[in-house]
Design a protein around this motif. Structure first.
Motif, mmCIF file in Angstrom:
data_model
loop_
_atom_site.group_PDB
_atom_site.id
_atom_site.type_symbol
_atom_site.label_atom_id
_atom_site.label_comp_id
_atom_site.label_asym_id
_atom_site.label_seq_id
_atom_site.Cartn_x
_atom_site.Cartn_y
_atom_site.Cartn_z
ATOM 1 N N GLY A 66 0.847 -1.192 0.000
ATOM 2 C CA GLY A 66 0.000 0.000 0.000
ATOM 3 C C GLY A 66 0.882 1.242 0.000
ATOM 4 O O GLY A 66 0.556 2.250 -0.623
ATOM 5 N N SER A 67 2.013 1.143 0.678
ATOM 6 C CA SER A 67 2.939 2.282 0.746
ATOM 7 C C SER A 67 3.468 2.639 -0.643
ATOM 8 O O SER A 67 3.527 3.809 -1.011
ATOM 9 C CB SER A 67 4.133 1.959 1.652
ATOM 10 N N SER A 110 -4.218 -1.555 0.342
ATOM 11 C CA SER A 110 -3.148 -2.360 0.952
ATOM 12 C C SER A 110 -3.618 -3.809 1.035
ATOM 13 O O SER A 110 -4.770 -4.075 1.407
ATOM 14 C CB SER A 110 -2.828 -1.854 2.354
ATOM 15 N N ASP A 142 -6.483 7.365 0.204
ATOM 16 C CA ASP A 142 -5.784 6.282 0.897
ATOM 17 C C ASP A 142 -6.874 5.308 1.352
ATOM 18 O O ASP A 142 -7.519 5.497 2.394
ATOM 19 C CB ASP A 142 -4.977 6.821 2.083
ATOM 20 N N LYS A 197 -4.638 -6.630 6.656
ATOM 21 C CA LYS A 197 -5.802 -6.104 5.935
ATOM 22 C C LYS A 197 -6.809 -7.220 5.618
ATOM 23 O O LYS A 197 -6.529 -8.402 5.809
ATOM 24 C CB LYS A 197 -5.337 -5.409 4.653
HETATM 25 C C1 LIG Z 1 -4.140 4.119 6.248
HETATM 26 C C2 LIG Z 1 -2.984 3.327 5.735
HETATM 27 N N1 LIG Z 1 -2.263 3.797 4.711
HETATM 28 C C3 LIG Z 1 -1.227 3.103 4.200
HETATM 29 C C4 LIG Z 1 -0.852 1.892 4.706
HETATM 30 C C5 LIG Z 1 0.335 1.180 4.137
HETATM 31 O O1 LIG Z 1 0.056 -0.064 3.585
HETATM 32 P P1 LIG Z 1 1.185 -1.200 3.506
HETATM 33 O O2 LIG Z 1 1.420 -1.718 4.883
HETATM 34 O O3 LIG Z 1 0.592 -2.224 2.583
HETATM 35 O O4 LIG Z 1 2.397 -0.578 2.923
HETATM 36 C C6 LIG Z 1 -1.573 1.348 5.773
HETATM 37 C C7 LIG Z 1 -1.176 0.038 6.360
HETATM 38 O O5 LIG Z 1 -1.223 -0.216 7.509
HETATM 39 C C8 LIG Z 1 -2.668 2.085 6.297
HETATM 40 O O6 LIG Z 1 -3.394 1.604 7.319
#
Ligand SMILES: Cc1ncc(COP(=O)(O)O)c(C=O)c1O
Length: 375
Positions: free
Chosen positions: A55-56, A176, A152, A181
């Motif tokens: 997700g990042s 994500s 997001d 998740k």
């Molecule tokens: C609101 C939010 N944005 C971004 C992310 C980032 O996702 P990832 O852990 O897949 O990189 C998360 C993950 O916990 C999240 O809760």
């Protein structure tokens, strides 16, 4: 011990991973990646969905696609994960944090306009707990001020706002598929490109700056380095794992909703007695049971609650420490207006066990322990 989270596992993940190995295609953009991308495009109605490594990195791609210049400002809530902020810092933006609504813990749409300056370029609503932000107002503000919107939707896969899937309303949406998740491939994510004009740039960005996607479609006879890029595509092994879950997305969703609804039914009378506060789902929002939380009286009560629950073998967890007061938040951004709710509400919130496959028996244990604490 009742865990707070258990990563989803539906049963066909290993079969599909084996198939991916047998396909001799375990790098990115293999058959399972295509299945997942197409499923997201058809199910959520977006111009283009692309799996990413997290997700990042989906957020990184979105921030880079916004083509931010140094000094540009991005509006986001302070009550979010560091990734929401990091991506825009990477792109060179200054962060402008806006207060949240105490009912949904989402950015307060009525406080966004006051934070807009002539440097503002993007608004980043975060759909906390899978409950959508007030997107009509946010999109209206964005159109009025010619701003881009990056949703997001890390926590909001399968949630909707007025019938539209979260992640498909702004210019970009980011999911994500981390193990915490609703649907998971261990580490993973996806970017939804809702505005077609960004698709080609996104493909280049994701494929190390090359036009390899055009080459694979036969649109150019050789591929070359055409712009800045990076590698955001995940292995087809991960996509195979995820595909087993997307194929059963409704079953997973319904199972989580059953737990969410059981908690909610059990706790509404305690809320009416003023013992604590519960999540609010505004009209027009359909959530995905990503999270169930209660809001205690204050930080002290929450600390006591978490240790009491632990003594009953139930793991409960608090959530974000607001970004604006964190060392990096102080360095990269500022809070616009007054922090009326962000800090106060974040200190009261505690999340209960919630995962696909939580048994009715365990669910009842959680409910009994909560009731016992508040008795
Ligand atoms: C609101 C939010 N944005 C971004 C992310 C980032 O996702 P990832 O852990 O897949 O990189 C998360 C993950 O916990 C999240 O809760």
């Amino acid at each position: 011990m009742i865990l707070f989270n258990v990563p989803p596992f539906i049963g066909k993940e290993f079969d599909y991973m084996k198939e991916a190995v047998e396909n001799q295609k375990i790098c990115g953009d293999g058959p399972f990646t295509k299945k997942c991308d197409t499923w997201m495009e058809e199910r959520f109605h977006t111009a283009k969905a692309m799996l990413t490594t997290s997700g990042s990195t989906a957020l990184d791609m979105a921030a880079l696609l916004c083509d931010i210049k140094p000094g540009d400002e991005v509006i986001l809530p302070s009550y979010t994960f560091s990734s929401t902020a990091n991506s825009f810092v990477l792109a060179g933006a200054t962060l402008v944090f806006v207060d949240i609504r105490p009912d949904t813990m989402n950015i307060d749409e009525n406080k966004i306009e006051a934070a807009i300056t002539d440097k503002t370029r993007v608004i980043v609503p975060v759909h906390y707990a899978g409950v959508a932000c007030e997107m009509d107002t946010i999109m209206e503000i964005a159109h009025k001020h010619h701003l881009l919107v990056v949703e997001d939707a890390a926590q909001a896969v399968m949630s909707t706002y007025k019938g539209k899937a979260c992640g498909t309303i702004g210019d970009f949406g980011c999911f994500s598929f981390h193990e915490t998740k609703n649907y998971s491939m261990g580490e993973g994510g996806a970017i939804l490109i809702n505005n077609e004009k960004y698709i080609e740039r996104a493909e280049i960005l994701r494929e190390k700056g090359t036009n390899r996607s055009r080459f694979f479609r036969g649109q150019v006879d050789k591929y070359t380095w055409v712009d800045f890029g990076d590698s955001y595509l995940q292995s087809d092994l991960n996509a195979a794992y995820l595909w087993a879950q997307l194929e059963n997305a409704d079953e997973i969703n319904e199972n989580r909703l059953a737990t969410w609804n059981a908690y909610d039914e059990a706790f509404r009378s305690l809320e009416a007695e003023g013992k604590f506060e519960l999540p609010v789902v505004p009209d027009g929002c359909v959530h995905n049971a990503h999270m169930y939380y209660i809001k205690c009286k204050d930080l002290k009560e929450r600390t006591d609650f978490i240790s009491f629950m632990k003594s009953k073998d139930v793991l409960t967890v608090f959530h974000y420490v607001p970004l604006h007061s964190a060392p990096a938040g102080l360095k990269f951004g500022r809070f616009d207006g007054t922090d009326e709710h962000t800090t106060a509400e974040s200190e009261r919130l505690v999340r209960l066990p919630m995962y696909y496959g939580l048994t009715e028996e365990d669910r009842e244990c959680v409910i009994r322990a909560v009731c016992e604490f508040y008795d």
